[in-house]
Design a protein around this motif. Structure first.
Motif, PDB file in Angstrom:
ATOM      1  N   UNK A 123       0.849  -1.190   0.000  1.00 57.39           N
ATOM      2  CA  UNK A 123       0.000   0.000   0.000  1.00 57.39           C
ATOM      3  C   UNK A 123       0.884   1.239   0.000  1.00 57.39           C
ATOM      4  N   UNK A 124       0.466   2.248  -0.729  1.00 59.88           N
ATOM      5  CA  UNK A 124       1.250   3.476  -0.805  1.00 59.88           C
ATOM      6  C   UNK A 124       1.988   3.644  -2.114  1.00 59.88           C
ATOM      7  N   UNK A 125       2.020   2.610  -2.939  1.00 61.92           N
ATOM      8  CA  UNK A 125       2.602   2.777  -4.264  1.00 61.92           C
ATOM      9  C   UNK A 125       1.747   3.706  -5.105  1.00 61.92           C
ATOM     10  N   UNK A 126       2.371   4.512  -5.940  1.00 64.34           N
ATOM     11  CA  UNK A 126       1.641   5.449  -6.797  1.00 64.34           C
ATOM     12  C   UNK A 126       2.340   5.544  -8.146  1.00 64.34           C
ATOM     13  N   UNK A 127       1.546   5.741  -9.198  1.00 65.77           N
ATOM     14  CA  UNK A 127       2.059   5.804 -10.560  1.00 65.77           C
ATOM     15  C   UNK A 127       1.224   6.792 -11.355  1.00 65.77           C
ATOM     16  N   UNK A 128       1.816   7.362 -12.366  1.00 63.33           N
ATOM     17  CA  UNK A 128       1.098   8.198 -13.326  1.00 63.33           C
ATOM     18  C   UNK A 128       1.144   7.506 -14.675  1.00 63.33           C
ATOM     19  N   UNK A 129      -0.020   7.256 -15.253  1.00 66.65           N
ATOM     20  CA  UNK A 129      -0.101   6.547 -16.523  1.00 66.65           C
ATOM     21  C   UNK A 129      -0.980   7.325 -17.492  1.00 66.65           C
ATOM     22  N   UNK A 130      -0.809   7.021 -18.758  1.00 65.93           N
ATOM     23  CA  UNK A 130      -1.571   7.671 -19.812  1.00 65.93           C
ATOM     24  C   UNK A 130      -2.592   6.689 -20.369  1.00 65.93           C
ATOM     25  N   UNK A 131      -3.857   7.068 -20.376  1.00 64.69           N
ATOM     26  CA  UNK A 131      -4.913   6.280 -21.004  1.00 64.69           C
ATOM     27  C   UNK A 131      -5.379   7.052 -22.228  1.00 64.69           C
ATOM     28  N   UNK A 132      -4.795   6.723 -23.383  1.00 61.25           N
ATOM     29  CA  UNK A 132      -5.000   7.535 -24.583  1.00 61.25           C
ATOM     30  C   UNK A 132      -4.602   8.975 -24.264  1.00 61.25           C
ATOM     31  N   UNK A 133      -5.544   9.924 -24.253  1.00 62.40           N
ATOM     32  CA  UNK A 133      -5.199  11.315 -23.983  1.00 62.40           C
ATOM     33  C   UNK A 133      -5.381  11.711 -22.518  1.00 62.40           C
ATOM     34  N   UNK A 134      -5.836  10.778 -21.696  1.00 53.32           N
ATOM     35  CA  UNK A 134      -6.132  11.094 -20.300  1.00 53.32           C
ATOM     36  C   UNK A 134      -4.965  10.701 -19.404  1.00 53.32           C
ATOM     37  N   UNK A 135      -4.500  11.656 -18.595  1.00 54.57           N
ATOM     38  CA  UNK A 135      -3.473  11.387 -17.591  1.00 54.57           C
ATOM     39  C   UNK A 135      -4.156  10.937 -16.307  1.00 54.57           C
ATOM     40  N   UNK A 136      -3.739   9.800 -15.775  1.00 55.07           N
ATOM     41  CA  UNK A 136      -4.384   9.205 -14.614  1.00 55.07           C
ATOM     42  C   UNK A 136      -3.350   8.963 -13.524  1.00 55.07           C
ATOM     43  N   UNK A 137      -3.701   9.294 -12.293  1.00 48.74           N
ATOM     44  CA  UNK A 137      -2.881   8.995 -11.132  1.00 48.74           C
ATOM     45  C   UNK A 137      -3.432   7.743 -10.469  1.00 48.74           C
ATOM     46  N   UNK A 138      -2.575   6.755 -10.272  1.00 50.82           N
ATOM     47  CA  UNK A 138      -2.972   5.496  -9.650  1.00 50.82           C
ATOM     48  C   UNK A 138      -2.363   5.395  -8.263  1.00 50.82           C
ATOM     49  N   UNK A 139      -3.108   4.840  -7.330  1.00 53.35           N
ATOM     50  CA  UNK A 139      -2.594   4.575  -6.000  1.00 53.35           C
ATOM     51  C   UNK A 139      -3.006   3.191  -5.536  1.00 53.35           C
ATOM     52  N   UNK A 140      -2.061   2.446  -4.963  1.00 50.94           N
ATOM     53  CA  UNK A 140      -2.362   1.119  -4.418  1.00 50.94           C
ATOM     54  C   UNK A 140      -3.077   1.274  -3.082  1.00 50.94           C
ATOM     55  N   UNK A 141      -4.353   0.896  -3.047  1.00 48.47           N
ATOM     56  CA  UNK A 141      -5.191   1.090  -1.849  1.00 48.47           C
ATOM     57  C   UNK A 141      -6.007  -0.179  -1.618  1.00 48.47           C
ATOM     58  N   UNK A 142      -6.008  -0.651  -0.390  1.00 47.72           N
ATOM     59  CA  UNK A 142      -6.818  -1.804  -0.015  1.00 47.72           C
ATOM     60  C   UNK A 142      -8.145  -1.296   0.538  1.00 47.72           C
ATOM     61  N   UNK A 143      -9.207  -1.458  -0.208  1.00 49.25           N
ATOM     62  CA  UNK A 143     -10.544  -1.038   0.224  1.00 49.25           C
ATOM     63  C   UNK A 143     -11.488  -2.216   0.432  1.00 49.25           C
ATOM     64  N   UNK A 144     -11.058  -3.438   0.135  1.00 51.13           N
ATOM     65  CA  UNK A 144     -11.965  -4.587   0.160  1.00 51.13           C
ATOM     66  C   UNK A 144     -11.372  -5.811   0.829  1.00 51.13           C
ATOM     67  N   UNK A 145     -10.150  -5.715   1.327  1.00 52.54           N
ATOM     68  CA  UNK A 145      -9.425  -6.900   1.768  1.00 52.54           C
ATOM     69  C   UNK A 145      -8.500  -7.420   0.700  1.00 52.54           C
ATOM     70  N   UNK A 146      -8.608  -6.873  -0.505  1.00 52.83           N
ATOM     71  CA  UNK A 146      -7.726  -7.196  -1.631  1.00 52.83           C
ATOM     72  C   UNK A 146      -7.135  -5.888  -2.134  1.00 52.83           C
ATOM     73  N   UNK A 147      -5.818  -5.836  -2.298  1.00 50.21           N
ATOM     74  CA  UNK A 147      -5.199  -4.609  -2.782  1.00 50.21           C
ATOM     75  C   UNK A 147      -5.718  -4.268  -4.172  1.00 50.21           C
ATOM     76  N   UNK A 148      -6.160  -3.018  -4.350  1.00 48.04           N
ATOM     77  CA  UNK A 148      -6.655  -2.555  -5.636  1.00 48.04           C
ATOM     78  C   UNK A 148      -6.015  -1.241  -6.004  1.00 48.04           C
TER      79      UNK A 148
END
Length: 303
Positions: A123-148
């Motif tokens: 938990x706490x990992x973060x990345x910036x990725x490109x989805x076509x023209x959209x810039x998205x910030x991703x964060x590793x967060x456990x909200x269900x008992x499974x890391x998502x």
């Protein structure tokens, strides 16, 4: 495993300026200075009595700090932060109307080039990725008992982001209520949703040995730090996090009674369960009641 996604009702702040890291370090319970960029830490903002005022997941990036909060939280936290800006080169921007967040979990992202595998990182990992023209910030967060993954994106690009996910992952929509049921069953607190404001973070699973660590005892001074240091020296608090089986419609913040004595309070109820702040000295078989109805402890209190 099927891939699921759920939009998260959110608010957000962006903190900029040359002094942004040192300034926020002096306000929050966790250590943002030691966080990599990009990276993320969960943290609380306390009052002078050491009680929770706000909880946020704070992303450190090259040029700013991004604070992801539950809906309706950003304006109050922004006002608090601005009160403490004196000579600091810091600006606080409320981006709640411009950004949106959804939670994605399952095994799909691991198979995509350039995407992290949330199961392989802490938990706490973060990345910036490109989805076509959209810039998205991703964060590793456990909200269900499974890391998502939490996906943060511009609301103006929502259609593009959802179209990309549909094409590459074909995720199934999971209602917010079902996500909360999964979270509560997994024993994961969310302070704003669970109405834990005004409580000590050690009482509701946010200490180092809890399910959602949100504090560093070695980071230096911040508002409420003296109380945290006293609690660390004293040892366990009088209350801990428990899981209760409750009736449908139980409200977050409802009193938990043992006889006529108030011994705790409930968090958000979903799927017949609620997390609760509960006294640690209660006998395991003590009969408990919420809103006139008997409730059962499903799991023991967290250490």
């Amino acid at each position: 495993m099927t891939v699921y996604f759920t939009p998260l009702p959110s608010s957000s702040l962006r903190v900029t300026g040359a002094d942004r890291t040192d300034f926020l370090q002096g306000q929050m319970t966790n250590d943002i200075r030691s966080c990599p960029a990009p990276g993320m830490v969960p943290a609380c903002f306390l009052n002078v009595r050491g009680q929770i005022e706000h909880f946020a997941r704070i992303y450190r990036r090259k040029d700013d700090l991004y604070l992801h909060l539950d809906a309706g939280e950003a304006a109050q936290l922004a006002a608090r932060l601005r009160k403490y800006i004196i000579f600091d080169q810091v600006e606080v921007h409320d981006l709640s109307d411009q950004l949106a967040t959804l939670h994605l979990w399952g095994d799909g992202p691991a198979d995509l080039p350039g995407w992290p595998d949330p199961q392989a990182v802490p938990a706490g990992g973060a990345w910036e990725v490109q989805l076509d023209h959209a810039q998205v910030l991703l964060g590793a967060v456990n909200r269900t008992g499974v890391m998502g993954l939490d996906l943060h994106y511009l609301t103006a690009q929502q259609e593009e982001v959802l179209a990309w996910l549909a094409e590459h992952l074909a995720p199934q929509a999971l209602p917010w209520e079902e996500l909360q049921a999964q979270r509560i069953q997994a024993g994961l607190p969310e302070p704003a949703l669970d109405a834990f404001a005004g409580l000590l973070l050690q009482e509701v699973g946010l200490d180092l040995d809890g399910p959602l660590p949100a504090i560093s005892y070695r980071k230096g001074c911040y508002v409420g730090q003296e109380i945290m240091a006293r609690l660390e020296a004293r040892g366990k608090p009088r209350y801990g996090l428990a899981q209760l089986q409750v009736a449908a419609g139980t409200l977050a913040g409802s009193e938990v009674l043992a006889g006529s004595k108030v011994v705790g309070q409930t968090g958000l109820a979903a799927g017949g369960l609620a997390l609760a702040r509960l006294r640690l000295d209660l006998p395991a078989d003590a009969p408990l009641e919420v809103a006139g109805q008997s409730v059962q402890r499903v799991q023991g209190v967290q250490p």
